[in-house]
Scaffold this active site. Structure first.
Site, short mmCIF file in Angstrom:
data_model
loop_
_atom_site.label_atom_id
_atom_site.label_comp_id
_atom_site.label_asym_id
_atom_site.label_seq_id
_atom_site.Cartn_x
_atom_site.Cartn_y
_atom_site.Cartn_z
N CYS A 133 -1.63 -0.99 7.53
CA CYS A 133 -0.88 -0.49 8.91
C CYS A 133 -1.03 1.10 9.01
CB CYS A 133 0.38 -0.99 9.22
SG CYS A 133 1.75 0.07 7.94
N GLU B 13 0.92 -1.24 0.08
CA GLU B 13 0.01 -0.02 -0.10
C GLU B 13 0.72 1.18 -0.12
OE1 GLU B 13 0.10 -2.76 2.09
OE2 GLU B 13 -1.77 -2.56 3.45
#
Length: 158
Positions: free
Chosen positions: A87, A59
């Protein structure tokens, strides 16, 4: 918000990319960036290897690339589909890039149960929603979705 057929298809595409990564010996995480006309703009798998980059999450790497290619007003109309919940670092990258929508599979909580305190993935107990809610603009979040499918990607890895 609920998961629609289009979201399910793109999310499963992220699972397929994560599965391909797993077969190459890469951590089984993947992200796909889709515009508001359902065009896949970019894909990214985990980038921990070959340099052991602890910040090489799919990501984060995707959002760095997207931020260089597109302006925040464009990314505000895009969706990132990810095999697992971003996260705090990755959620921050998505926020700063200007992402408008996120759909994820495996929750951070479930991932932490799967990985434990593995040195290559010391999972944080901090939901991405908490990171986004701390910002000054809204990021729509849908997930966890298809969590059992997403969890299977991690079998035998950790």
């Amino acid at each position: 918000m609920t998961l629609n057929t289009k979201d399910t298809d793109f999310l499963r595409q992220s699972f397929a990319l994560a599965e391909e990564a797993k077969h190459q010996g890469i951590h089984p995480f993947a992200a796909i960036l889709v515009d508001d006309e359902d065009n896949v703009l970019m894909t990214q798998v985990n980038g921990y290897l070959p340099d052991f980059d602890m910040t090489g999450h799919a990501e984060r790497k995707l959002m760095t690339r997207a931020s260089k290619a597109y302006r925040p007003d464009f990314l505000a109309k895009c969706t990132m589909y990810v095999s697992a919940e971003p996260c705090a670092m990755c959620a921050g990258a998505a926020y700063w890039a200007g992402l408008g929508r996120l759909v994820y599979g495996l929750s951070e909580h479930s991932l932490k149960q799967i990985t434990g305190n593995h040195p290559e993935n010391p999972t944080l107990a901090l939901p991405c929603r908490t990171v986004f809610e701390s910002g000054q603009r809204q990021v729509e979040v849908i997930g966890p979705c298809l969590e059992e499918e997403a969890a299977k990607l991690h079998e035998g890895v950790w």
